[in-house]
Design a protein around this motif. Structure first.
Motif, short mmCIF file in Angstrom:
data_model
loop_
_atom_site.label_atom_id
_atom_site.label_comp_id
_atom_site.label_asym_id
_atom_site.label_seq_id
_atom_site.Cartn_x
_atom_site.Cartn_y
_atom_site.Cartn_z
N GLU A 60 0.85 -1.19 0.00
CA GLU A 60 0.00 0.00 0.00
C GLU A 60 0.88 1.24 0.00
OE1 GLU A 60 -3.29 -0.24 -0.17
OE2 GLU A 60 -3.42 -2.41 0.15
N ARG A 61 0.31 2.37 -0.35
CA ARG A 61 1.06 3.64 -0.32
C ARG A 61 1.52 3.98 1.08
NH1 ARG A 61 -2.98 6.92 -4.23
NH2 ARG A 61 -2.32 5.91 -6.16
N THR A 62 0.83 3.45 2.08
CA THR A 62 1.22 3.68 3.47
C THR A 62 2.45 2.88 3.87
OG1 THR A 62 -0.22 1.90 4.24
CG2 THR A 62 -1.19 4.13 4.14
N GLY A 63 2.87 1.95 3.00
CA GLY A 63 4.01 1.09 3.30
C GLY A 63 3.61 -0.27 3.82
N VAL A 64 2.35 -0.47 4.17
CA VAL A 64 1.87 -1.76 4.66
C VAL A 64 1.87 -2.75 3.51
CG1 VAL A 64 -0.14 -2.99 5.60
CG2 VAL A 64 0.47 -0.73 6.48
N CYS A 65 2.37 -3.94 3.77
CA CYS A 65 2.40 -4.99 2.75
C CYS A 65 1.27 -5.97 3.03
CB CYS A 65 3.75 -5.71 2.77
SG CYS A 65 4.08 -6.59 1.26
N ASN A 66 0.38 -6.14 2.07
CA ASN A 66 -0.75 -7.05 2.23
C ASN A 66 -0.53 -8.32 1.42
OD1 ASN A 66 -2.62 -5.71 4.00
ND2 ASN A 66 -2.85 -4.20 2.38
N ALA A 67 -0.80 -9.46 2.04
CA ALA A 67 -0.66 -10.77 1.40
C ALA A 67 -2.03 -11.42 1.30
CB ALA A 67 0.28 -11.65 2.22
N TYR A 68 -2.26 -12.05 0.15
CA TYR A 68 -3.52 -12.75 -0.10
C TYR A 68 -3.20 -14.14 -0.63
CZ TYR A 68 -5.19 -7.99 0.20
OH TYR A 68 -5.43 -6.71 0.63
N ARG A 69 -4.14 -15.07 -0.41
CA ARG A 69 -3.94 -16.46 -0.83
C ARG A 69 -5.19 -16.96 -1.54
NH1 ARG A 69 -3.38 -20.83 3.86
NH2 ARG A 69 -5.57 -20.29 4.05
N TYR A 70 -4.98 -17.60 -2.68
CA TYR A 70 -6.07 -18.28 -3.38
C TYR A 70 -5.81 -19.77 -3.30
CZ TYR A 70 -9.15 -19.94 -7.07
OH TYR A 70 -10.11 -20.63 -7.77
N ASP A 71 -6.67 -20.50 -2.60
CA ASP A 71 -6.54 -21.94 -2.42
C ASP A 71 -7.13 -22.64 -3.64
OD1 ASP A 71 -7.33 -24.66 -1.68
OD2 ASP A 71 -6.86 -24.10 0.39
N TYR A 72 -6.28 -23.32 -4.42
CA TYR A 72 -6.73 -23.96 -5.64
C TYR A 72 -7.76 -25.06 -5.38
CZ TYR A 72 -2.85 -21.78 -8.21
OH TYR A 72 -1.98 -20.89 -8.79
N ALA A 73 -7.70 -25.74 -4.25
CA ALA A 73 -8.61 -26.85 -3.97
C ALA A 73 -9.97 -26.35 -3.49
CB ALA A 73 -7.99 -27.79 -2.94
N SER A 74 -9.98 -25.43 -2.54
CA SER A 74 -11.25 -24.96 -1.96
C SER A 74 -11.84 -23.77 -2.70
CB SER A 74 -11.06 -24.58 -0.49
OG SER A 74 -10.27 -23.40 -0.39
N LYS A 75 -11.02 -23.10 -3.53
CA LYS A 75 -11.41 -21.88 -4.27
C LYS A 75 -11.65 -20.69 -3.35
CE LYS A 75 -11.47 -24.33 -8.04
NZ LYS A 75 -10.33 -24.34 -8.88
N VAL A 76 -11.14 -20.74 -2.13
CA VAL A 76 -11.31 -19.68 -1.15
C VAL A 76 -10.15 -18.69 -1.24
CG1 VAL A 76 -11.34 -19.16 1.34
CG2 VAL A 76 -12.68 -21.07 0.43
N ILE A 77 -10.48 -17.41 -1.14
CA ILE A 77 -9.49 -16.33 -1.10
C ILE A 77 -9.38 -15.87 0.35
CG2 ILE A 77 -8.98 -13.97 -1.82
CD1 ILE A 77 -10.70 -14.68 -4.36
N SER A 78 -8.16 -15.78 0.85
CA SER A 78 -7.92 -15.36 2.23
C SER A 78 -6.95 -14.19 2.24
CB SER A 78 -7.32 -16.51 3.05
OG SER A 78 -8.21 -17.60 3.08
N ALA A 79 -7.05 -13.38 3.27
CA ALA A 79 -6.12 -12.27 3.50
C ALA A 79 -5.33 -12.58 4.76
CB ALA A 79 -6.89 -10.96 3.67
N LEU A 80 -4.04 -12.24 4.76
CA LEU A 80 -3.21 -12.42 5.94
C LEU A 80 -3.41 -11.21 6.84
CD1 LEU A 80 -1.13 -14.25 7.30
CD2 LEU A 80 0.65 -12.93 6.15
#
Length: 188
Positions: free
Chosen positions: A140-160
């Protein structure tokens, strides 16, 4: 490689005790590369994340900026590696790939249309099963680093968030369309 696969060496980072720690560190490493957080003029980098059964640890491979197609102003690319060379961890299990977006914190439809076959991996020694996943990193412009995950098996998107994977959405079709979960969004 001779068979057309893109291979990367490893590890660049690790060992990590879990995927959450790996993703947090990978976010910092990948978005810290030249142009990786430069918006529409930026660059994408790709890597593999993998598990070493003998150590019970997770690793990140070296990064690749190889492209098979030219970037456009609004579309950035890097070719996902599919092969790993880690001479100390010859029985490593590839759990998926990761990349940064220099201009957007969301998975693109193209990100979500691809799959890793098979979508699950099994440690032959222990029988432990892993879901393969695609990671996405955005600073982000604030310097915060965001991580996301897409699970190929469950098709669920998660945020860290606060060191834990929190489900925020899921794909609803093969075109990569996303349905956000009630009250969830890309940012907390």
């Amino acid at each position: 490689m001779d068979n057309g696969q893109l291979q990367v060496d490893g590890p660049l980072a690790g060992p990590f005790p879990d995927t959450e720690t790996l993703a947090a560190r990978a976010c910092e490493l990948m978005t810290g590369q030249g142009g990786a957080s430069a918006g529409l003029a930026g660059s994408e980098y790709c890597a593999l994340h993998y598990y070493a059964p003998d150590e019970g640890a997770y690793y990140l491979s070296y990064l690749s900026d190889v492209r098979r197609q030219l970037d456009t102003y609004s579309r950035k690319t890097c070719e996902m590696p599919t092969a790993l060379r880690d001479l100390k961890r010859v029985n490593a299990i590839i759990l998926g790939a990761g990349h940064n977006h220099p201009h957007n914190r969301q998975f693109s439809p193209g990100d979500l249309q691809t799959t890793w076959n098979p979508s699950r991996a099994v440690d032959k020694e222990t029988g432990r099963s892993f879901h393969r996943a695609l990671y996405l990193f955005f600073r982000e412009r604030t310097g915060v680093c965001n991580a996301y995950r897409y699970d190929y098996a469950s098709k669920v998107i998660s945020a860290l968030r606060d060191g834990q994977w929190i489900p925020i959405g899921r794909t609803v079709d093969d075109s990569g369309n996303i349905q956000m979960l009630d009250g969830a969004d890309w940012l907390p």
